[in-house]
Each structure stands twice: as structure tokens, then as C-alpha cells.
Design an enzyme around this catalytic site. Structure first.
Site, PDB file in Angstrom:
ATOM      1  CG  MET A  77      -1.650   1.365   1.881  1.00 12.48           C
ATOM      2  SD  MET A  77      -2.526   1.096   2.876  1.00 12.48           S
ATOM      3  CE  MET A  77      -1.597   1.241   4.132  1.00 12.48           C
ATOM      4  CB  CYS A  78       1.866   4.136  -1.877  1.00 14.86           C
ATOM      5  SG  CYS A  78       1.229   3.720  -3.394  1.00 14.86           S
ATOM      6  CG  HIS A  79      -1.473   9.193  -0.993  1.00 13.59           C
ATOM      7  ND1 HIS A  79      -1.331  11.178  -0.880  1.00 13.59           N
ATOM      8  CD2 HIS A  79      -2.730   9.293   0.444  1.00 13.59           C
ATOM      9  CE1 HIS A  79      -1.841  10.943  -0.396  1.00 13.59           C
ATOM     10  NE2 HIS A  79      -3.645  10.714  -0.455  1.00 13.59           N
TER      11      HIS A  79
END
Length: 124
Positions: A81-83
Site C-alpha cells: 500500500m501507499c497513498h
């Protein structure tokens, strides 16, 4: 840092991920191991995070990349996951090139999760 690649990237929607986590909580004795990676910066994680994710910031890639196979199991399902899903997509491709066999990108990242699953998560 990451080579350009056009291989198909397995993804999981935020809705499917939330459902998947709920099923795992309902049946803790019969679920396979799961690795959760967050490649955002520590200041981003301080604003908004999901429990259970290990933070490996991409800006610190040189510091941790040589140890990733010692820290993580390449045969265990791994969700990154990231932004918004861009940095995590790069990480998924890199992990696949390192021999990780069950890697998925969290489509839309924590921003999509906050909008479509859990509005109590701060947006930034």
C-alpha cells in the site's frame, strides 16, 4: 531504483481487501499468513495508517532493500500500500522480480480506503 516494466500487476480493491481482512478475523485459525507493506514516508503513516502494515519507505530503499528477503517470506501473500497506489505498484513489481510469488497492489491506496471503506481515516 525501479526498472520500467509492463508486466500485469495483480491488484486488490480496497473493498475486497476490507472484506478479506474481516474474513481473516472471523476465522483466525484457518487463514494463511499475510504480509502487509506500506511504502509511504513515516510522516504520511503518522497522519493515516492501517493496522498490521510494516512501513518500508521507498525513500529509504537503499537502506532496507538488501535485507528484504531476510525480513519477508517470498512465498507468503503480500499486499503493498501507499497513498494512491503508484509507489506500491512499483514496489510490487520489484518484489516480483525478487521472487515474491503472491504480491498484490492495494488499488487506490490508503486514500481510496479512507473514501470507500473507512471514512474515519484522515485524508491528506
Amino acid at each position: 531504483m525501479f526498472a520500467q516494466s509492463y508486466e500485469p500487476l495483480p491488484q486488490i480493491s480496497v473493498e475486497d481487501f476490507a472484506e478479506y481482512l474481516a474474513q481473516r478475523q472471523d476465522h483466525p485459525g484457518v487463514v494463511a499468513p499475510l504480509q502487509l507493506l506500506d511504502v509511504r514516508e513515516p510522516q504520511e503513516v503518522a497522519i493515516a495508517h492501517l493496522e498490521g502494515f510494516v512501513n518500508l519507505p521507498l525513500s529509504q530503499f537503499e537502506a532496507w532493500s538488501g535485507q528484504v528477503l531476510a525480513q519477508l517470506d517470498p512465498d507468503t501473500e503480500t499486499i503493498v500500500m501507499c497513498h494512491h497506489g503508484i509507489r506500491s505498484a512499483h514496489m510490487c513489481q520489484w518484489l516480483a522480480h525478487q521472487g515474491f510469488t503472491h504480491v498484490k497492489n492495494l488499488a487506490g491506496g490508503i486514500a481510496a480506503y479512507a473514501i470507500r471503506v473507512d471514512p474515519s481515516i484522515p485524508q491528506y
